[in-house]
Design a protein around this motif. Structure first.
Motif, PDB file in Angstrom:
ATOM      1  N   VAL A  89       0.860  -1.189   0.000  1.00 23.54           N
ATOM      2  CA  VAL A  89       0.000   0.000   0.000  1.00 23.54           C
ATOM      3  C   VAL A  89       0.897   1.240   0.000  1.00 23.54           C
ATOM      4  O   VAL A  89       2.120   1.130   0.124  1.00 23.54           O
ATOM      5  CB  VAL A  89      -0.923   0.033   1.243  1.00 23.54           C
ATOM      6  CG1 VAL A  89      -1.875  -1.163   1.239  1.00 23.54           C
ATOM      7  CG2 VAL A  89      -0.119   0.094   2.539  1.00 23.54           C
ATOM      8  N   SER A  90       0.279   2.411  -0.115  1.00 21.23           N
ATOM      9  CA  SER A  90       1.030   3.663  -0.180  1.00 21.23           C
ATOM     10  C   SER A  90       0.771   4.532   1.051  1.00 21.23           C
ATOM     11  O   SER A  90      -0.310   4.501   1.629  1.00 21.23           O
ATOM     12  CB  SER A  90       0.607   4.463  -1.425  1.00 21.23           C
ATOM     13  OG  SER A  90       0.856   3.729  -2.591  1.00 21.23           O
ATOM     14  N   PHE A  91       1.776   5.344   1.400  1.00 26.57           N
ATOM     15  CA  PHE A  91       1.602   6.439   2.374  1.00 26.57           C
ATOM     16  C   PHE A  91       2.067   7.730   1.736  1.00 26.57           C
ATOM     17  O   PHE A  91       3.236   7.813   1.366  1.00 26.57           O
ATOM     18  CB  PHE A  91       2.404   6.172   3.646  1.00 26.57           C
ATOM     19  CG  PHE A  91       1.732   5.237   4.594  1.00 26.57           C
ATOM     20  CD1 PHE A  91       0.634   5.641   5.324  1.00 26.57           C
ATOM     21  CD2 PHE A  91       2.190   3.931   4.729  1.00 26.57           C
ATOM     22  CE1 PHE A  91      -0.002   4.778   6.197  1.00 26.57           C
ATOM     23  CE2 PHE A  91       1.559   3.067   5.602  1.00 26.57           C
ATOM     24  CZ  PHE A  91       0.461   3.482   6.332  1.00 26.57           C
ATOM     25  N   PRO A  92       1.192   8.733   1.597  1.00 22.35           N
ATOM     26  CA  PRO A  92      -0.232   8.678   1.952  1.00 22.35           C
ATOM     27  C   PRO A  92      -1.004   7.833   0.952  1.00 22.35           C
ATOM     28  O   PRO A  92      -0.491   7.516  -0.109  1.00 22.35           O
ATOM     29  CB  PRO A  92      -0.657  10.147   1.873  1.00 22.35           C
ATOM     30  CG  PRO A  92       0.263  10.738   0.852  1.00 22.35           C
ATOM     31  CD  PRO A  92       1.583  10.035   1.036  1.00 22.35           C
ATOM     32  N   GLY A  93      -2.215   7.470   1.312  1.00 22.45           N
ATOM     33  CA  GLY A  93      -3.089   6.750   0.407  1.00 22.45           C
ATOM     34  C   GLY A  93      -3.869   5.649   1.085  1.00 22.45           C
ATOM     35  O   GLY A  93      -5.060   5.492   0.831  1.00 22.45           O
ATOM     36  N   THR A  94      -3.189   4.883   1.948  1.00 24.04           N
ATOM     37  CA  THR A  94      -3.885   3.712   2.489  1.00 24.04           C
ATOM     38  C   THR A  94      -4.879   4.066   3.595  1.00 24.04           C
ATOM     39  O   THR A  94      -5.814   3.308   3.837  1.00 24.04           O
ATOM     40  CB  THR A  94      -2.887   2.647   2.966  1.00 24.04           C
ATOM     41  OG1 THR A  94      -3.603   1.445   3.245  1.00 24.04           O
ATOM     42  CG2 THR A  94      -2.152   3.102   4.217  1.00 24.04           C
ATOM     43  N   TYR A  95      -4.706   5.216   4.235  1.00 24.54           N
ATOM     44  CA  TYR A  95      -5.648   5.628   5.289  1.00 24.54           C
ATOM     45  C   TYR A  95      -6.614   6.691   4.752  1.00 24.54           C
ATOM     46  O   TYR A  95      -6.231   7.556   3.952  1.00 24.54           O
ATOM     47  CB  TYR A  95      -4.918   6.234   6.491  1.00 24.54           C
ATOM     48  CG  TYR A  95      -4.058   5.295   7.290  1.00 24.54           C
ATOM     49  CD1 TYR A  95      -4.043   3.924   7.065  1.00 24.54           C
ATOM     50  CD2 TYR A  95      -3.247   5.795   8.314  1.00 24.54           C
ATOM     51  CE1 TYR A  95      -3.232   3.075   7.821  1.00 24.54           C
ATOM     52  CE2 TYR A  95      -2.446   4.964   9.076  1.00 24.54           C
ATOM     53  CZ  TYR A  95      -2.434   3.609   8.824  1.00 24.54           C
ATOM     54  OH  TYR A  95      -1.633   2.783   9.574  1.00 24.54           O
ATOM     55  N   SER A  96      -7.851   6.617   5.245  1.00 25.61           N
ATOM     56  CA  SER A  96      -8.841   7.646   4.971  1.00 25.61           C
ATOM     57  C   SER A  96      -9.266   8.256   6.304  1.00 25.61           C
ATOM     58  O   SER A  96      -9.310   7.568   7.331  1.00 25.61           O
ATOM     59  CB  SER A  96     -10.042   7.019   4.258  1.00 25.61           C
ATOM     60  OG  SER A  96     -11.203   7.779   4.503  1.00 25.61           O
ATOM     61  N   ALA A  97      -9.610   9.551   6.271  1.00 25.73           N
ATOM     62  CA  ALA A  97      -9.998  10.250   7.508  1.00 25.73           C
ATOM     63  C   ALA A  97     -11.250   9.658   8.139  1.00 25.73           C
ATOM     64  O   ALA A  97     -11.513   9.884   9.319  1.00 25.73           O
ATOM     65  CB  ALA A  97     -10.210  11.733   7.224  1.00 25.73           C
TER      66      ALA A  97
END
Ligand SMILES: *[C@@H]1O[C@H](CO)[C@@H](O)[C@H](O)[C@H]1NC(C)=O
Ligand SMILES: [Cu+2]
Length: 246
Positions: free
Chosen positions: A205-213
């Motif tokens: 996965v990517s950072f940023p990218g894998t988390y959503s608020a």
């Protein structure tokens, strides 16, 4: 209404007592303060999940260590957190390694790089190797980190390919996370060289990218009806992908 007021009262007291990951150990061998890890001077969290700094933070204490730490597969890898660089901010600092209010998960990710000492941090392909969220007794990964004097651990998976990696140690503090954008992300990246490995090819996965608020583990009220930060009896979903196993 009672619930909300109780929860709010327990929130903001220690809101500025943050944390920094700053030491690495391998099988109990502590490499020392800021050796092989990129740690910022500031202990402030990142709160924007889309920030480019979500990978490995920014504003590093100078000079950044050029050490790349050898990690045999199967080793017990430790990363130590402290309130500020050096640990306690003052004698008897009650917010070292982190304020007790800052409940949340402890997570590790890794990304393969050519040279861990010089690698940039954008565009890397990350996989999760460990996560410690909320247990059935209401204890969080952060509670266990405090009990261990700031140390957090995982075991290096035996099938990973040998070579250089950035190791991303992360804590998410959820004490104010019932408001979108108020979860606090703390992360630092260590420079490691895996030895004796195999040929696994983890999905990434990517950072940023894998988390959503609005992920259920990021936008969340962790307080029960009495204001206790124990998850209210609900299971907690650690953000990001499943942890890789061989
Ligand atoms: C990584 O470990 C291998 C095997 O011990 C060694 O040959 C290599 O020089 C190390 N690389 C770095 C950057 O430390
Ligand atoms: Cu904080």
């Amino acid at each position: 209404m009672k619930l909300t007021i109780t929860a709010l009262l327990s929130l903001p007291l220690l809101a500025t007592a943050h944390t920094i990951a700053q030491r690495v150990s391998v099988n109990g061998n502590d490499f020392g303060q800021l050796v092989g890890i990129r740690s910022p001077d500031s202990d402030n969290p990142i709160q924007d999940v889309n920030s480019g700094n979500m990978a490995c933070n920014t504003g590093f204490h100078s000079p950044v260590s050029s050490k790349v730490i050898d990690v045999p597969v199967g080793a017990k890898v430790g990363v130590m957190w402290g309130h500020v660089i050096g640990g306690a901010q003052s004698a008897g600092d009650p917010d070292n390694p982190i304020a007790k209010s800052h409940k949340g998960p402890v997570i590790f990710y890794m990304a393969k790089v050519d040279n861990a000492a010089s690698s940039g941090t954008s565009g890397l392909k990350w996989f999760k190797v460990s996560q410690d969220g909320l247990d059935s007794s209401g204890q969080w990964g952060v509670d266990r980190m405090i009990s261990n004097s700031g140390w957090t651990y995982f075991t290096m998976p035996s099938c990973l390919a040998s070579g250089n990696y950035l190791l991303r140690a992360e804590i998410i503090a959820l004490h104010s996370a019932s408001t979108q954008g108020q979860a606090q992300f703390y992360m630092e990246c260590a420079q490691i060289n895996v030895t004796g490995g195999g040929s696994a090819n983890p999905s990434t996965v990517s950072f940023p990218g894998t988390y959503s608020a609005t992920d259920p583990g990021i936008l969340i009220n962790i307080y029960d009806n009495s204001g206790n930060p124990t998850g209210g009896g609900k299971p907690y979903t650690v953000p990001g992908p499943a942890a890789f196993t061989c």
